[in-house]
Design a protein around this motif. Sequence first.
Motif, PDB file in Angstrom:
ATOM      1  N   SER A 244     -36.993 -66.523 -17.757  1.00 24.68           N
ATOM      2  CA  SER A 244     -38.432 -66.376 -17.545  1.00 24.68           C
ATOM      3  C   SER A 244     -38.831 -64.902 -17.563  1.00 24.68           C
ATOM      4  CB  SER A 244     -38.832 -67.005 -16.203  1.00 24.68           C
ATOM      5  OG  SER A 244     -38.466 -68.372 -16.161  1.00 24.68           O
ATOM      6  N   ILE A 245     -40.126 -64.676 -17.758  1.00 26.42           N
ATOM      7  CA  ILE A 245     -40.676 -63.324 -17.761  1.00 26.42           C
ATOM      8  C   ILE A 245     -40.884 -62.868 -16.321  1.00 26.42           C
ATOM      9  CG2 ILE A 245     -42.612 -61.889 -18.468  1.00 26.42           C
ATOM     10  CD1 ILE A 245     -43.071 -63.828 -20.790  1.00 26.42           C
ATOM     11  N   ASN A 246     -40.316 -61.721 -15.983  1.00 22.37           N
ATOM     12  CA  ASN A 246     -40.476 -61.156 -14.652  1.00 22.37           C
ATOM     13  C   ASN A 246     -40.618 -59.644 -14.782  1.00 22.37           C
ATOM     14  OD1 ASN A 246     -40.516 -60.565 -11.940  1.00 22.37           O
ATOM     15  ND2 ASN A 246     -38.299 -60.785 -11.654  1.00 22.37           N
ATOM     16  N   ALA A 247     -41.799 -59.146 -14.456  1.00 24.25           N
ATOM     17  CA  ALA A 247     -42.055 -57.708 -14.549  1.00 24.25           C
ATOM     18  C   ALA A 247     -41.983 -57.014 -13.202  1.00 24.25           C
ATOM     19  CB  ALA A 247     -43.432 -57.461 -15.172  1.00 24.25           C
ATOM     20  N   ASN A 248     -41.654 -57.750 -12.140  1.00 26.15           N
ATOM     21  CA  ASN A 248     -41.594 -57.175 -10.791  1.00 26.15           C
ATOM     22  C   ASN A 248     -40.147 -56.863 -10.432  1.00 26.15           C
ATOM     23  OD1 ASN A 248     -41.869 -56.403  -8.158  1.00 26.15           O
ATOM     24  ND2 ASN A 248     -42.870 -58.278  -7.463  1.00 26.15           N
ATOM     25  N   PRO A 249     -39.762 -55.601 -10.398  1.00 27.88           N
ATOM     26  CA  PRO A 249     -38.360 -55.272 -10.109  1.00 27.88           C
ATOM     27  C   PRO A 249     -37.963 -55.472  -8.654  1.00 27.88           C
ATOM     28  CG  PRO A 249     -39.641 -53.273 -10.311  1.00 27.88           C
ATOM     29  CD  PRO A 249     -40.569 -54.402 -10.649  1.00 27.88           C
ATOM     30  N   PHE A 250     -38.923 -55.815  -7.793  1.00 23.16           N
ATOM     31  CA  PHE A 250     -38.634 -55.995  -6.377  1.00 23.16           C
ATOM     32  C   PHE A 250     -38.626 -57.462  -5.970  1.00 23.16           C
ATOM     33  CE2 PHE A 250     -40.674 -51.869  -6.946  1.00 23.16           C
ATOM     34  CZ  PHE A 250     -39.750 -51.025  -6.361  1.00 23.16           C
ATOM     35  N   ASP A 251     -38.724 -58.348  -6.941  1.00 24.08           N
ATOM     36  CA  ASP A 251     -38.770 -59.778  -6.601  1.00 24.08           C
ATOM     37  C   ASP A 251     -38.127 -60.588  -7.724  1.00 24.08           C
ATOM     38  OD1 ASP A 251     -39.298 -62.242  -5.501  1.00 24.08           O
ATOM     39  OD2 ASP A 251     -41.394 -62.287  -6.148  1.00 24.08           O
ATOM     40  N   GLY A 252     -36.965 -61.117  -7.486  1.00 21.69           N
ATOM     41  CA  GLY A 252     -36.341 -62.043  -8.421  1.00 21.69           C
ATOM     42  C   GLY A 252     -35.496 -61.375  -9.495  1.00 21.69           C
ATOM     43  N   ARG A 253     -34.780 -62.219 -10.203  1.00 22.35           N
ATOM     44  CA  ARG A 253     -33.896 -61.764 -11.268  1.00 22.35           C
ATOM     45  C   ARG A 253     -34.688 -61.311 -12.486  1.00 22.35           C
ATOM     46  NH1 ARG A 253     -28.461 -64.628 -11.045  1.00 22.35           N
ATOM     47  NH2 ARG A 253     -28.309 -65.402  -8.906  1.00 22.35           N
TER      48      ARG A 253
END
Length: 319
Positions: A244-253
């Motif tokens: 999945s797309i995740n742009a938050n480096p402080f939450d999730g893989r």
Amino acid sequence: MSAATDHTSPGGSSETARLLSTVDTGRRRTDRAMQVLIYIAFALAMIPLGWLIFTVVAQGGDRISMDFLMQSMRNIFGGDPRGGIYHAILGTVVITALATVISVPIGILTAIYLVEYGKGWLARAVTFFVDVMTGIPSIVAGLFAFSLFALVFGPAVRIGIMGAVALSVLMIPVVVRSCEEMLKLVPNELREASYALGVPKWLTIVKVVLRTSVAGLTTGVLLAVARVIGETAPLLVTVGVTDSINANPFDGRMMTLPVFAYRQYSQGDAPCPGGDSATCVADIASQNAWGAALVLIVMVLALNLIGRLITRWFAPKLG
């Protein structure tokens, strides 16, 4: 007197001119032989590099498309030819940018200390530990970052900032070494002229030393970024994998391009009962891996080209 007379006489002058214009055939043969050896060594060094680039372009070029660059692998299974690497590109950019933000101030300030202030046992200790960090395996940096965050958040944590810390451990010694050499190239006459005008040392460093070496400093930073952008082992340990797309480096893989390429290539061929078709491509995972590798090489090449351009634009102009 006879020797002096020989050198100053017309005959002596002509003999001297003849000796100066005579070419030593032995030295010429040695020079030509060394030139040939250098060209052969250069050609041998370029063969694996050229073959690598050719293989990656040939294997991954057909996979590159706008859909491949702008889609993620969410809900893509088996031999489905849909999906892409957008989530991996985003993760690579975010994690590498964070690692750069962490590493560059520490690296430049350490280089300034070693060149401008460093004396005695502390400077020797800093130089020693920088040399040690240069040879640290990347997996060790990943384990260090994992252990650091696991002490606070538990062993199950996998977030992007962990990968950035791991990459910063690898970047800092490269930044220190490259920036240190650039600062040493600044002529001492510029520093002395600034001191003679009554400018304090810290302002001389900011206004004279750093401005003079800005091209080399920027190039060193970009080369350090290119050095770590393709790391796989520390990101596997610290960031994990996701589709999945995740742009938050402080939450999730988060997913990165080197980890994506490794994961896709390790999956092997997908089972397609009816053979290859528009809805099932057996070797699609391998194609995805080669496509991601090609994009990663293009990013590294772009960083090196930007470094060259910055060096040319900001280098001090002579004359």
